[in-house]
Design a protein around this motif. Sequence first.
Motif: not given
Length: 132
Positions: A40, A76, A78, A104, A109
């Motif tokens: 996110y 981001w 992870y 995403v 990705r």
Amino acid sequence: MRSLDTRFWSDVWVRKLNALDRYVFLYLLTNQHSTWCGVYELDISMMAFESGVDEHDLRKSILPRLIPKIIYFDGWVYIKNFEKYHSNSSEKTKKGIEVAWNAVPERIRLKVKEIEEKALKNGIKRYPIDGV
């Protein structure tokens, strides 16, 4: 609403963290921006504001110490093995993971998959993103 698996506290890796690192790890698992897939967007200034931890400390010492369980890149988050830390594995949850992963952006990705492939080459267990 998500619930955190109580085994979080007995996880060997988590037990080795100092209190502040453990707090930030817990924050990243449970904050309102997190998604079911564990990937996110979260600006580091927002992370600092919400957690109350200095942005410089997050960037220079805490986040680097959370690697390889949590990787912060390009704004981001992870979280490797995000599902492991949450106690619900229902079909609804699996659908939520799929929906979150599909939301995403492609470039993120691809970066996550690159991180996973590098981990696999280094003998680290792969996070099951492809099977979602």
